[in-house]
Enzyme design. Structure first.
Site, PDB file in Angstrom:
ATOM      1  N   ARG A 234     -15.664 -31.774 -10.851  1.00 36.91           N
ATOM      2  CA  ARG A 234     -14.798 -32.798 -10.405  1.00 36.91           C
ATOM      3  C   ARG A 234     -14.843 -34.239 -10.885  1.00 36.91           C
ATOM      4  O   ARG A 234     -15.987 -34.543 -11.185  1.00 36.91           O
ATOM      5  CB  ARG A 234     -14.656 -32.838  -8.809  1.00 36.91           C
ATOM      6  CG  ARG A 234     -14.120 -31.729  -7.960  1.00 36.91           C
ATOM      7  CD  ARG A 234     -12.568 -31.663  -8.247  1.00 36.91           C
ATOM      8  NE  ARG A 234     -12.096 -30.576  -7.426  1.00 36.91           N
ATOM      9  CZ  ARG A 234     -12.119 -29.354  -7.782  1.00 36.91           C
ATOM     10  NH1 ARG A 234     -12.356 -28.948  -8.939  1.00 36.91           N
ATOM     11  NH2 ARG A 234     -11.286 -28.324  -6.883  1.00 36.91           N
ATOM     12  N   GLU A 263      -5.661 -36.693 -12.686  1.00 37.27           N
ATOM     13  CA  GLU A 263      -5.178 -35.589 -13.663  1.00 37.27           C
ATOM     14  C   GLU A 263      -3.613 -35.596 -13.461  1.00 37.27           C
ATOM     15  O   GLU A 263      -3.237 -35.478 -12.354  1.00 37.27           O
ATOM     16  CB  GLU A 263      -6.103 -34.433 -13.445  1.00 37.27           C
ATOM     17  CG  GLU A 263      -7.469 -34.616 -14.014  1.00 37.27           C
ATOM     18  CD  GLU A 263      -8.206 -33.595 -13.292  1.00 37.27           C
ATOM     19  OE1 GLU A 263      -9.457 -33.151 -13.772  1.00 37.27           O
ATOM     20  OE2 GLU A 263      -7.798 -32.615 -12.615  1.00 37.27           O
ATOM     21  N   HIS A 285      -8.791 -29.574 -17.560  1.00 33.81           N
ATOM     22  CA  HIS A 285      -9.151 -28.805 -16.674  1.00 33.81           C
ATOM     23  C   HIS A 285      -8.798 -27.339 -16.596  1.00 33.81           C
ATOM     24  O   HIS A 285      -8.247 -26.926 -15.858  1.00 33.81           O
ATOM     25  CB  HIS A 285      -8.498 -29.683 -15.331  1.00 33.81           C
ATOM     26  CG  HIS A 285      -9.106 -29.241 -13.933  1.00 33.81           C
ATOM     27  ND1 HIS A 285      -9.163 -30.163 -13.051  1.00 33.81           N
ATOM     28  CD2 HIS A 285      -9.568 -28.326 -13.506  1.00 33.81           C
ATOM     29  CE1 HIS A 285      -9.781 -29.752 -11.924  1.00 33.81           C
ATOM     30  NE2 HIS A 285     -10.057 -28.484 -12.387  1.00 33.81           N
TER      31      HIS A 285
END
Length: 318
Positions: A234, A263, A285
């Site tokens: 994270r 994000e 990601h």
């Protein structure tokens, strides 16, 4: 009749299929949902599926029919679990699906940076090979993984799998004791020792109040071997501005990040400003997102929904 609303179906690739439940249901899928659309889209729903769309206390209060929040991910920080608990709403998550994809992405970043693959690729494209006049050239250092010490922050399924792969490469994995904790048993090396002795540090921790910003300026200054920093967990676990400053000061040797604090990132994000450097790799990601892992996730997600409706919920998050 169960009304199921998937708020952000586009967080799974289009080729991934969702098993339709055997019970009577209506399934409504939205590609994405803005915060101000969530409550209205959930009206009449008993089950919500979300990956990254927040289920806040305000949303919970506005949807009296809600009974299950099925998170299409392992992390559940997007859900106000206390508000759900007060209402008796079950929260479930996905487990074990990323045991191959995340560790493989971790080592892809690690290998690319240790062997300077980006820098050498850029040189080849720029014609440096032809200019060298011989079969190879040595513009950038190349370091083996074998013999290197790997500091692992996070000792769950993913951290354990990373340690297994590290041993196959001939690395020496060390699990870091939790920051601020003393002796945690034989599995762990002291936090300060891991910072000081690691050639590579990789993060596999959940994001909580205790872990937010766990790596910042003081930690980078304690890293005596100028390690690579790899994060496929994270973004909020690392102070991004301090991370870039550490790279600029030579306290660390490279950055491989699949996750950022926000994000998608803003153009002025600290890491985005240096993302074109050869010792920096930022991926969007996707460490979790192999086709195999996504299909496993989708199947488990719908199994969680079916188990809840059958009266024996699984993968319940307390």
């Amino acid at each position: 009749m169960q009304k199921i609303v998937f708020l952000d179906r586009e967080t799974l690739a289009p080729q991934i299929t969702l098993k339709r439940p055997a019970f009577a249901h209506e399934l409504v899928e939205y590609g994405r949902s803005a915060p101000d659309e969530v409550a209205s889209r959930l009206q009449g729903a008993s089950i919500v599926i979300t990956n990254k769309v927040a289920i806040s206390a305000d949303v919970v209060a506005q949807v009296p029919t809600l009974r299950l929040v099925a998170v299409a991910a392992t992390g559940t920080d997007v859900v106000d679990k206390a508000a759900c608990a007060q209402r008796g709403i079950v929260v479930s998550n996905i487990r074990g699906y990323a045991v191959n994809t995340v560790p493989e992405h971790t080592f892809a970043l690690m290998l690319a940076l240790r062997r300077n693959l980006i820098a050498y690729r850029d040189d080849v494209l720029a014609g440096e090979w032809q200019k060298s006049g011989q079969f190879c050239f040595f513009n950038h250092a190349i370091r083996d993984l074998g013999g290197a010490t790997l500091g692992i922050i996070g000792e769950g399924v993913l951290g354990q799998r990373v340690a297994e792969i590290a041993k196959a490469f001939g690395m020496k994995p060390k699990f870091a004791a939790h920051k601020g904790r003393g002796d945690m048993g034989p599995l762990y090396a002291p936090w300060d020792d891991v910072l000081a002795t690691s050639d590579v540090i990789t993060i596999h921790s959940p994001l909580t109040q205790a872990t937010r910003g766990m790596l910042s300026s003081a930690e980078f200054r304690a890293m005596k071997k100028k390690p690579l920093i790899i994060n496929t967990a994270r973004g909020g676990l690392v102070d991004e501005a301090a991370l870039v400053a550490a790279l600029d000061e030579g306290l660390i040797s490279g950055i491989g990040f699949d996750v950022l604090t926000t994000e998608p990132p803003a153009p002025d994000n600290a890491l985005m400003r240096i993302a074109n450097r050869p010792n920096v790799i930022v991926t969007p990601h996707v460490a979790w997102a192999s086709d195999e892992a996504q299909q496993t996730l989708a199947d488990q997600l719908m199994d969680n929904v079916a188990a809840f409706v059958a009266g024996h919920p699984v993968n319940v998050v307390s």
